[in-house]
Design a protein around this motif. Structure first.
Motif, PDB file in Angstrom:
ATOM      1  N   MET A 298       0.842  -1.198   0.000  1.00 18.44           N
ATOM      2  CA  MET A 298       0.000   0.000   0.000  1.00 18.44           C
ATOM      3  C   MET A 298       0.876   1.247   0.000  1.00 18.44           C
ATOM      4  SD  MET A 298      -2.941   1.112   2.757  1.00 18.44           S
ATOM      5  CE  MET A 298      -3.828   2.644   2.550  1.00 18.44           C
ATOM      6  N   ALA A 299       0.564   2.165  -0.872  1.00 22.98           N
ATOM      7  CA  ALA A 299       1.355   3.390  -1.003  1.00 22.98           C
ATOM      8  C   ALA A 299       0.931   4.396   0.066  1.00 22.98           C
ATOM      9  CB  ALA A 299       1.194   3.980  -2.387  1.00 22.98           C
ATOM     10  N   LYS A 300       1.571   4.332   1.220  1.00 20.73           N
ATOM     11  CA  LYS A 300       1.156   5.146   2.363  1.00 20.73           C
ATOM     12  C   LYS A 300       1.440   6.635   2.185  1.00 20.73           C
ATOM     13  CE  LYS A 300       1.845   1.333   5.625  1.00 20.73           C
ATOM     14  NZ  LYS A 300       2.575   0.881   6.837  1.00 20.73           N
ATOM     15  N   LYS A 301       2.385   6.960   1.337  1.00 24.12           N
ATOM     16  CA  LYS A 301       2.768   8.360   1.179  1.00 24.12           C
ATOM     17  C   LYS A 301       2.135   8.999  -0.053  1.00 24.12           C
ATOM     18  CE  LYS A 301       7.159   7.353   3.423  1.00 24.12           C
ATOM     19  NZ  LYS A 301       8.628   7.388   3.333  1.00 24.12           N
ATOM     20  N   LYS A 302       1.254   8.287  -0.716  1.00 21.14           N
ATOM     21  CA  LYS A 302       0.627   8.777  -1.938  1.00 21.14           C
ATOM     22  C   LYS A 302      -0.605   9.612  -1.598  1.00 21.14           C
ATOM     23  CE  LYS A 302       0.325   8.571  -6.522  1.00 21.14           C
ATOM     24  NZ  LYS A 302      -0.340   7.410  -7.157  1.00 21.14           N
ATOM     25  N   LEU A 303      -0.737  10.743  -2.278  1.00 29.50           N
ATOM     26  CA  LEU A 303      -1.913  11.596  -2.149  1.00 29.50           C
ATOM     27  C   LEU A 303      -2.564  11.704  -3.521  1.00 29.50           C
ATOM     28  CD1 LEU A 303      -0.716  14.639   0.016  1.00 29.50           C
ATOM     29  CD2 LEU A 303      -2.125  12.722   0.764  1.00 29.50           C
TER      30      LEU A 303
ATOM     31  N   LYS B 153      -3.866  11.235  -7.206  1.00 30.05           N
ATOM     32  CA  LYS B 153      -3.394  10.509  -8.385  1.00 30.05           C
ATOM     33  C   LYS B 153      -1.901  10.632  -8.647  1.00 30.05           C
ATOM     34  CE  LYS B 153      -7.753  10.783 -11.005  1.00 30.05           C
ATOM     35  NZ  LYS B 153      -8.378  11.279 -12.265  1.00 30.05           N
ATOM     36  N   GLN B 154      -1.316  11.795  -8.341  1.00 32.31           N
ATOM     37  CA  GLN B 154       0.042  12.042  -8.830  1.00 32.31           C
ATOM     38  C   GLN B 154       0.990  12.642  -7.800  1.00 32.31           C
ATOM     39  OE1 GLN B 154      -2.092  13.385 -12.926  1.00 32.31           O
ATOM     40  NE2 GLN B 154      -0.067  14.267 -12.637  1.00 32.31           N
ATOM     41  N   THR B 155       0.595  12.704  -6.544  1.00 31.16           N
ATOM     42  CA  THR B 155       1.387  13.418  -5.545  1.00 31.16           C
ATOM     43  C   THR B 155       1.844  12.485  -4.435  1.00 31.16           C
ATOM     44  OG1 THR B 155       0.171  15.459  -6.011  1.00 31.16           O
ATOM     45  CG2 THR B 155       1.375  15.369  -3.932  1.00 31.16           C
ATOM     46  N   VAL B 156       3.047  12.743  -3.909  1.00 34.77           N
ATOM     47  CA  VAL B 156       3.516  12.066  -2.705  1.00 34.77           C
ATOM     48  C   VAL B 156       3.816  13.120  -1.651  1.00 34.77           C
ATOM     49  CG1 VAL B 156       4.450  10.045  -3.892  1.00 34.77           C
ATOM     50  CG2 VAL B 156       5.917  12.029  -3.504  1.00 34.77           C
ATOM     51  N   VAL B 157       3.620  12.738  -0.395  1.00 33.29           N
ATOM     52  CA  VAL B 157       3.941  13.598   0.737  1.00 33.29           C
ATOM     53  C   VAL B 157       4.994  12.885   1.564  1.00 33.29           C
ATOM     54  CG1 VAL B 157       1.998  12.677   2.089  1.00 33.29           C
ATOM     55  CG2 VAL B 157       3.038  14.870   2.731  1.00 33.29           C
TER      56      VAL B 157
ATOM     57  N   ASP C  20      13.838  10.517   1.678  1.00 35.60           N
ATOM     58  CA  ASP C  20      12.698  10.145   2.520  1.00 35.60           C
ATOM     59  C   ASP C  20      12.549   8.630   2.612  1.00 35.60           C
ATOM     60  OD1 ASP C  20      10.200  10.989   3.997  1.00 35.60           O
ATOM     61  OD2 ASP C  20       9.300   9.777   2.416  1.00 35.60           O
ATOM     62  N   GLY C  21      12.957   7.926   1.576  1.00 34.29           N
ATOM     63  CA  GLY C  21      12.876   6.466   1.596  1.00 34.29           C
ATOM     64  C   GLY C  21      13.964   5.799   2.403  1.00 34.29           C
ATOM     65  N   GLY C  22      14.927   6.589   2.885  1.00 29.84           N
ATOM     66  CA  GLY C  22      15.987   6.024   3.710  1.00 29.84           C
ATOM     67  C   GLY C  22      17.138   5.440   2.919  1.00 29.84           C
ATOM     68  N   TYR C  23      17.254   5.817   1.631  1.00 28.34           N
ATOM     69  CA  TYR C  23      18.302   5.243   0.790  1.00 28.34           C
ATOM     70  C   TYR C  23      19.572   6.089   0.766  1.00 28.34           C
ATOM     71  CZ  TYR C  23      14.251   2.625  -0.755  1.00 28.34           C
ATOM     72  OH  TYR C  23      13.128   1.851  -0.785  1.00 28.34           O
ATOM     73  N   GLY C  24      19.517   7.245   1.390  1.00 25.89           N
ATOM     74  CA  GLY C  24      20.676   8.121   1.453  1.00 25.89           C
ATOM     75  C   GLY C  24      20.369   9.303   2.343  1.00 25.89           C
TER      76      GLY C  24
END
Length: 339
Positions: free
Chosen positions: A1-6, A8-12, A127-131
């Motif tokens: 589940m895309a928890k950070k999706k707002l 159709k096209q936005t992420v927070v 934000d994803g913790g990759y760097g």
């Protein structure tokens, strides 16, 4: 589940990346414009000691990255990823700069939308913790772009009134998982909108519908209103494209005219500098953001802005084959406070 999706096209972002430093380098013409005092470096000529304009553009990008890192009191070894792009075939300005910088490198192409494309992907990485620390950089050069997309400069072709002046410049921003802001809080990724324009000297008209589409979708996805922003600024629609985008948004019930402008309008004084419709190029929104906008955010002149870089996704080959010009626009919401 895309928890950070707002929508159709936005992420927070749960942990919005902080823009801890920037740097901007521009050419002589840009250094004579109204934003001249905001740029970190103004070149005396458009070759900067190099044998070709292409080498100059790559050098601008490389030095903008180094300068942004220094401005953040960091070392080059602190940077975990480099997100870079430009207008030239095979993004050679970026790749040759990355060859010298020796950082893990994502080469990006979004035409003139590449600055917000790089900020979007850099923010998602953090934000994803990759760097923890990344650099986002974009460049363009009037002479390299003109001879790739239009005419050899030596011909001295007359420019139509709808044409724009490709900005000679590079802008770099360091994003960090820690910092005191400004913060990138939301990203709205654009989709291709093609109004059928085939005139390579009318980029504003080709890109304007994509800009309007992304901005309206940003409002729908986030629930923000126009009152939530101090400024909405598109990348390089310039005068003609800005007017079209504004009208398209009004038709959809979003009148942003009171807070809306364009980087291609801000960077030049058209009456004095004769840039026809205004500025364009990857370096347009890159230098205006990394110079003017970032410093005004730090001063508190702006507390929340929506930066929407716009791109025309054509090539010299597609234009010669009579294809229309697809448009794209990516938006990043930047705020002095995490909200």
């Amino acid at each position: 589940m895309a928890k950070k999706k707002l929508g159709k096209q936005t992420v927070v972002f749960d942990n919005p990346p902080s823009i801890i430093s920037t740097a901007s380098i521009v050419g002589p013409k840009e250094g004579q414009g109204p934003l001249k005092d905001y740029f970190d470096m103004v070149l005396d000529d458009d070759l900067w000691g190099q044998g070709t304009w292409e080498k100059c553009e790559s050098k601008m990008q490389q030095e903008a990255v180094k300068m942004a890192i220094r401005n953040g009191d960091l070392k080059e070894s602190d940077i975990e990823y480099l997100f870079a792009g430009d207008l030239l075939n095979q993004i050679i300005s970026s790749s040759y700069a990355a060859r010298q910088l020796q950082m893990p490198y994502f080469g990006l192409y979004g035409a003139c939308s590449t600055m917000t494309l790089s900020l979007s992907l850099g923010s998602i990485t953090i934000d994803g913790g990759y760097g923890d620390k990344v650099v986002c950089v974009t460049s363009s050069h009037f002479s390299t772009a003109e001879r790739q997309y239009r005419f050899p400069l030596e011909l001295g072709n007359q420019r139509p009134p709808t044409s724009q002046w490709t900005v000679t410049g590079a802008g770099a921003a360091v994003l960090s998982a820690n910092g005191n802001g400004p913060y990138i809080t939301h990203v709205t990724t654009g989709k291709i909108v093609d109004p059928g324009v085939k005139d390579v000297n009318n980029m504003g008209a080709a890109m304007a519908p994509a800009a309007a589409d992304t901005i309206v979708q940003h409002f729908k996805d986030t629930g923000f209103t126009i009152e939530d922003y101090d400024l909405i600024i598109t990348g390089d629609l310039a005068a003609i494209g800005k007017e079209i985008a504004q009208d398209l948004m009004i038709e959809q019930g979003y009148d942003v005219s009171s807070i809306y402008t364009d980087c291609g309008i801000k960077i030049f004084d058209n009456e004095k500098q004769d840039t026809h419709a205004g500025g364009s190029g990857c370096g347009c929104s890159a230098t205006v953001f990394c110079g003017y906008l970032y410093k005004e955010l730090q001063k508190g002149t702006f507390n929340r802005i929506l930066l929407v870089s716009t791109g025309a996704l054509h090539s010299p080959t597609s234009a010669l084959q009579g294809e229309s010009i697809p448009g794209i626009a990516h938006a990043v919401s930047i705020s002095n406070k995490i909200s």
